[in-house]
Design an enzyme around this catalytic site. Structure first.
Site, PDB file in Angstrom:
ATOM      1  CB  THR A 261       7.964  66.767  38.302  1.00 44.18           C
ATOM      2  OG1 THR A 261       6.809  66.113  38.804  1.00 44.18           O
ATOM      3  CG2 THR A 261       7.723  68.264  38.364  1.00 44.18           C
ATOM      4  CG  PHE A 263      11.690  70.885  38.639  1.00 39.91           C
ATOM      5  CD1 PHE A 263      11.050  71.426  39.744  1.00 39.91           C
ATOM      6  CD2 PHE A 263      11.769  69.504  38.538  1.00 39.91           C
ATOM      7  CE1 PHE A 263      10.504  70.607  40.727  1.00 39.91           C
ATOM      8  CE2 PHE A 263      11.232  68.675  39.507  1.00 39.91           C
ATOM      9  CZ  PHE A 263      10.598  69.222  40.606  1.00 39.91           C
TER      10      PHE A 263
END
Ligand SMILES: C=C(O[C@@H]1C=C(C(=O)O)C=C[C@H]1O)C(=O)O
Length: 366
Positions: A261, A263
């Protein structure tokens, strides 16, 4: 037989103690220099945190690293050192999707180091709100996942926020099935963030086909709920499991082994200048074009003309009364200080019905 080894160990440990003392003395010298930088910044009225400088420090160390320390170890060590140095200048308040144990918290700590003031928030909306209101210096929000694609709420909020992206960081996201009991029997519902449920749907379909999937605000919130109810299982990090005293019934249940992921680190433009070029930068934009033949083609022409690479292209519906219009989220390689990037941006701006630069920032140093 043990004695010669004991002597050798003792000798090596004495040397390690000496090196540690020398390191401490050097780190304090570094901290004093950072404090001096801090005084100058205070006089200038400028902000302490400079993501492009931190990215350059880490890139420089990695490129000159003779080993045996691995290059992957450099970034976390120096992020922590720079965090402690920054904290001497001013405390950094960082908002993220809480509670304790979320991947967003892990991303915030990994990026800013542990010398920060935590501002855990109940939702991604709240992270934007708290940062825009000045109750946090920075906000950390998930923007993209390697299995599931863009994080819709973040993308939608970026469209209208006054905040901009000053840095990015990414994490390997490993999901674990956590529960009060250490087995898979009698699980009525799986409580997790919708992204986590989606990232584990293959595993869930195979192992828990009949359990309800119940979306909650964060995985750590799911872990908190599962700690109170033995009929629930959470999908969350090992840290969340430890935080809430849960068993790891099944580790690493995400469908993609290398689930990552990304960010975005957000701040207020009044708080922080846009980062200067670090040499390895990304410029993020969101645009829309009027629906006509060749509109999408025209969007990429300025990039081709000026030799600018596009590293991400993603669309979201514009919610314009069911008219099938889209916003396009585009990441370009480079910084607007580079003439080619600046020229491409200018042409795009002229073409687009809507054009917003979300930020220019150094690429992830991990
Ligand atoms: C010391 C500085 O301030 C901060 C701390 C840094 C460091 O410890 O190396 C680097 C950049 C800034 O975030 C600086 O700008 O050089």
């Amino acid at each position: 037989m043990a004695e010669p080894f004991d002597d050798a160990l003792a000798g090596l440990r004495t040397q390690i103690d000496e090196v540690d003392q020398a390191l401490l003395s050097l780190l304090n010298q570094r901290a004093q220099l950072a404090q001096k930088v801090g005084h100058i910044k205070k006089q200038q009225g400028s902000l302490v945190f400079r993501p492009e400088r931190e990215a350059k420090v880490i890139a420089g160390l990695k490129s000159g690293n003779p080993g045996p320390l691995q290059n992957d170890a450099i970034s976390p060590i120096w992020r922590e050192i720079m965090s402690a140095c920054r904290a001497l200048e001013t405390p950094t308040r960082v908002a993220y999707l809480g509670p304790a144990g979320t991947f967003s918290e892990q991303a915030a700590l990994g990026f800013f180091g542990s010398s920060l003031v935590k501002v855990p928030c109940a939702s991604i909306d709240e992270v934007f709100h708290v940062t825009a209101a000045g109750a946090a210096d920075f906000g950390v929000v998930p923007i993209e996942n390697s299995t599931e694609g863009g994080v819709a709420r973040t993308l939608d909020l970026l469209l209208s926020t006054p905040l901009f992206i000053v840095a990015e960081t990414s994490l390997n996201v490993r999901h674990n099935l956590l529960r009060v009991r250490n087995d898979l029997r009698d699980i009525e519902a799986i409580v997790a963030h919708p992204q986590a449920l989606a990232q584990c749907q293959g595993w869930l379909a195979q192992h828990l086909p009949h359990a309800e999937r119940r979306p909650v605000a964060s995985n750590a919130e799911g872990a908190r709920l599962a700690a109170q109810d033995p009929t629930l299982a959470a999908i969350a990090s090992l840290r969340a499991g430890t935080e809430w005293g849960l068993h790891v019934v099944s580790p690493a249940i995400q469908d993609e082994a290398h689930n990552r992921t990304r960010f975005a680190i957000l701040t207020h433009p009044e708080q922080h200048p846009s980062p200067r070029a670090s040499g390895r930068d990304c410029t993020s934009l969101v645009v829309s074009v009027r629906n006509r033949p060749g509109a999408l083609h025209d969007l990429v022409v300025p990039l081709k003309t000026h030799g600018v690479s596009m590293t991400r292209f993603e669309s979201r519906p514009a919610r314009s009364g069911g008219q099938w219009e889209y916003f396009f989220y585009i990441d370009l390689q480079g910084h607007p200080d580079e003439p080619s990037v600046s020229a491409a941006l200018q042409e795009l701006r002229d073409h687009c019905a809507f054009f917003k630069v979300l930020g220019t920032f150094p690429l992830d140093t991990h």
